[in-house]
Enzyme design. Structure first.
Site, mmCIF file in Angstrom:
data_model
loop_
_atom_site.group_PDB
_atom_site.id
_atom_site.type_symbol
_atom_site.label_atom_id
_atom_site.label_comp_id
_atom_site.label_asym_id
_atom_site.label_seq_id
_atom_site.Cartn_x
_atom_site.Cartn_y
_atom_site.Cartn_z
ATOM 1 N N GLY A 1 0.842 -1.210 0.000
ATOM 2 C CA GLY A 1 0.000 0.000 0.000
ATOM 3 C C GLY A 1 0.870 1.252 0.000
ATOM 4 N N ARG B 1 0.477 -4.907 -5.627
ATOM 5 C CA ARG B 1 0.414 -6.151 -4.851
ATOM 6 C C ARG B 1 0.726 -7.247 -5.884
ATOM 7 N NH1 ARG B 1 -0.749 -4.106 0.401
ATOM 8 N NH2 ARG B 1 -2.600 -2.819 0.393
ATOM 9 N N ASP C 1 5.414 -5.079 5.919
ATOM 10 C CA ASP C 1 5.872 -6.404 6.302
ATOM 11 C C ASP C 1 6.010 -7.357 5.100
ATOM 12 O OD1 ASP C 1 6.046 -8.453 8.635
ATOM 13 O OD2 ASP C 1 4.545 -9.293 7.279
ATOM 14 N N THR D 1 4.445 2.178 5.612
ATOM 15 C CA THR D 1 3.054 1.729 5.703
ATOM 16 C C THR D 1 2.308 2.589 6.705
ATOM 17 O OG1 THR D 1 1.577 -0.035 6.485
ATOM 18 C CG2 THR D 1 3.831 -0.118 7.303
ATOM 19 N N ASP E 1 0.060 1.637 8.556
ATOM 20 C CA ASP E 1 -0.460 0.809 9.657
ATOM 21 C C ASP E 1 0.384 0.861 10.939
ATOM 22 O OD1 ASP E 1 -2.386 0.041 7.834
ATOM 23 O OD2 ASP E 1 -1.341 -1.795 7.258
ATOM 24 N N ASP F 1 2.742 -1.089 11.782
ATOM 25 C CA ASP F 1 2.719 -2.462 12.306
ATOM 26 C C ASP F 1 4.035 -3.211 12.083
ATOM 27 O OD1 ASP F 1 2.531 -2.630 9.569
ATOM 28 O OD2 ASP F 1 0.927 -4.105 9.547
ATOM 29 N N ARG G 1 -5.215 -2.787 9.046
ATOM 30 C CA ARG G 1 -5.121 -4.236 8.840
ATOM 31 C C ARG G 1 -5.283 -4.946 10.185
ATOM 32 N NH1 ARG G 1 -0.843 -6.105 4.452
ATOM 33 N NH2 ARG G 1 -2.378 -5.356 2.997
HETATM 34 P P1 ADP Z 1 2.942 -4.556 2.655
HETATM 35 O O1 ADP Z 1 4.325 -4.539 2.125
HETATM 36 O O2 ADP Z 1 2.368 -3.186 2.827
HETATM 37 O O3 ADP Z 1 2.796 -5.439 3.881
HETATM 38 P P2 ADP Z 1 1.767 -6.695 1.079
HETATM 39 O O4 ADP Z 1 1.570 -7.620 2.216
HETATM 40 O O5 ADP Z 1 0.690 -6.597 0.043
HETATM 41 O O6 ADP Z 1 1.993 -5.175 1.548
HETATM 42 O O7 ADP Z 1 3.134 -7.089 0.375
HETATM 43 C C1 ADP Z 1 3.603 -6.329 -0.744
HETATM 44 C C2 ADP Z 1 4.232 -7.238 -1.737
HETATM 45 O O8 ADP Z 1 5.382 -7.877 -1.162
HETATM 46 C C3 ADP Z 1 3.375 -8.407 -2.199
HETATM 47 O O9 ADP Z 1 2.436 -8.021 -3.168
HETATM 48 C C4 ADP Z 1 4.428 -9.345 -2.756
HETATM 49 O O10 ADP Z 1 4.869 -8.887 -4.016
HETATM 50 C C5 ADP Z 1 5.556 -9.159 -1.744
HETATM 51 N N1 ADP Z 1 5.482 -10.205 -0.703
HETATM 52 C C6 ADP Z 1 4.560 -10.322 0.275
HETATM 53 N N2 ADP Z 1 4.787 -11.429 1.037
HETATM 54 C C7 ADP Z 1 5.878 -12.023 0.523
HETATM 55 C C8 ADP Z 1 6.629 -13.225 0.859
HETATM 56 N N3 ADP Z 1 6.262 -14.019 1.865
HETATM 57 N N4 ADP Z 1 7.697 -13.519 0.101
HETATM 58 C C9 ADP Z 1 8.069 -12.731 -0.941
HETATM 59 N N5 ADP Z 1 7.417 -11.605 -1.298
HETATM 60 C C10 ADP Z 1 6.337 -11.248 -0.588
HETATM 61 O O1 F6P Z 2 -1.508 -1.657 4.589
HETATM 62 C C1 F6P Z 2 -2.153 -0.460 4.285
HETATM 63 C C2 F6P Z 2 -3.632 -0.681 4.115
HETATM 64 O O2 F6P Z 2 -4.211 0.569 3.793
HETATM 65 C C3 F6P Z 2 -4.340 -1.339 5.291
HETATM 66 O O3 F6P Z 2 -4.591 -0.430 6.344
HETATM 67 C C4 F6P Z 2 -5.583 -1.851 4.615
HETATM 68 O O4 F6P Z 2 -6.135 -2.960 5.314
HETATM 69 C C5 F6P Z 2 -5.076 -2.288 3.265
HETATM 70 O O5 F6P Z 2 -3.871 -1.565 3.035
HETATM 71 C C6 F6P Z 2 -6.039 -2.011 2.129
HETATM 72 O O6 F6P Z 2 -5.456 -2.506 0.971
HETATM 73 P P1 F6P Z 2 -5.989 -2.160 -0.487
HETATM 74 O O7 F6P Z 2 -5.673 -0.724 -0.767
HETATM 75 O O8 F6P Z 2 -5.224 -3.085 -1.367
HETATM 76 O O9 F6P Z 2 -7.469 -2.401 -0.462
#
Ligand code: ADP
Ligand code: F6P
Length: 320
Positions: A11, A72, A103, A125, A127, A129, A171
């Site tokens: 995000g 994503r 994360d 982020t 969040d 978190d 989240r």
């Molecule tokens: P954030 O980074 O904000 O937590 P996401 O959880 O959507 O957001 O993760 C962002 C991107 O990081 C994912 O779309 C994917 O490309 C990559 N990613 C997430 N989890 C993993 C993982 N376990 N191993 C490798 N890449 C990952």
């Molecule tokens: O991680 C940032 C965040 O805005 C969270 O607070 C929320 O749950 C999620 O992303 C929403 O994701 P998307 O924009 O893909 O709907």
């Protein structure tokens, strides 16, 4: 290290542009060539890699979103994608990567590091978190946006004697709810990190109205339930309230970064490049007790996000 790359993932968060700007400019001042990768790990796998100079990042410090775009891309969990990404980086002569995200993005960066490609994370982020840092990039701007919305909502709640449930993002984390609830004067805050008793919350609202309050505000973290679900549960206990729900949604994520997020983004960007330059990998930058520092991804993943904010949740209970 002569060539580094930078990408934003997950995000978007206000302050990401400030961080990209700092990566490019600190990279240049250390004599490096910096490459921007668009659309996160998806763009990396597809080779969306371009050279960036100091002038390319002029005028972006105050802009929300991410000029590198984000995506994503769950496919990046697979080893084949990670190896293609590594090849793309090598093809451009890039020797180190800065990943700005949450994360999930850090897990992607850790995978590259495990495959022998130096990678450093910047916690970006809304969040808040990520373990091991007091603040993530974007959290402060989001709080200010949410509190401005809550102030407006309270005007209407007070004018109509209503109970307003404001559902905020985060989240699985309750930090946005705790900080905005305390700043917005919420009668109750509901977060995943703390148990809640709806009978107690309803009794609190009733007692507030009986003492002459003309509104009730509940700030609800999305990780617990939706505003609609909460309203249904409250109505089952007591249907005498004039109660409405507001889901703030994506309005919370955009907007010009606050001073704090600009400072944080700039500092994180500089520190990340310096870590790469020193030969570090598998680490993320952090801000602890007003000091810039770093942690290994391993430590971050193995530590449950400290609920250091739970004391603020308790403070709100004492004064509302
Ligand atoms: P954030 O980074 O904000 O937590 P996401 O959880 O959507 O957001 O993760 C962002 C991107 O990081 C994912 O779309 C994917 O490309 C990559 N990613 C997430 N989890 C993993 C993982 N376990 N191993 C490798 N890449 C990952
Ligand atoms: O991680 C940032 C965040 O805005 C969270 O607070 C929320 O749950 C999620 O992303 C929403 O994701 P998307 O924009 O893909 O709907």
């Amino acid at each position: 290290m002569k060539r580094i790359g930078v990408l934003t993932s997950g995000g978007d968060a206000p302050g990401m542009n400030a961080a990209v700007r700092a990566v490019v400019r600190r990279g240049e001042s250390l004599g490096m060539e910096v490459f921007g990768i668009t659309n996160g790990f998806k763009g990396l796998v597809n080779g969306e890699i371009h050279r960036m100079t100091s002038s390319d990042v002029g005028g972006i410090l105050n802009r929300g979103g991410t000029l590198l775009f984000s995506a994503r891309y769950p496919e990046f969990k697979e080893k084949e994608s990670q190896l293609v990404a590594k090849e793309q980086l090598k093809k451009h002569g890039i020797e180190g990567l800065v990943v700005i995200g949450g994360d999930g993005s850090f897990r992607g960066a850790q995978a590259l590091s495990d495959h022998g490609f130096p990678s450093i994370g910047i916690p970006g982020t809304i969040d808040n978190d990520i373990a091991g840092t007091d603040y993530t990039l974007g959290f402060d701007t989001t709080l200010n946006t949410v509190v401005e919305a809550i102030d407006r909502i309270r005007d209407t709640a007070g004018s109509h004697g209503r109970v307003l449930v404001v559902e905020v993002m985060g989240r699985d984390a309750g930090d946005i709810a705790i900080w905005s609830g305390l700043s917005g004067g919420a009668e109750s805050i509901i977060v995943p990190e703390a148990p809640y008793d709806l009978h107690e919350i309803v009794a609190g609202l009733k007692s507030g109205f009986s003492k002459g309050k003309n509104q009730g505000l509940i700030v609800l973290a999305e990780g617990v339930m939706s505003a609609d679900e909460l309203i249904e549960k409250i109505n089952k206990i007591d249907d005498s309230f004039d109660i409405r729900g507001v889901v703030l949604g994506h309005i919370q994520r955009g907007g010009s970064p606050t001073v704090r997020d600009r400072v944080l983004g700039s500092s994180f960007g500089v520190k990340a490049v310096e870590l790469l330059n020193e030969g570090a990998s598998g680490e993320c930058v952090a801000f602890v007790d007003e000091e810039l520092t770093s942690n290994s991804f391993e430590d971050v993943f193995n530590t449950l996000k400290h609920s250091s904010n739970i004391h603020l949740y308790n403070i709100n209970k004492y004064i509302n």
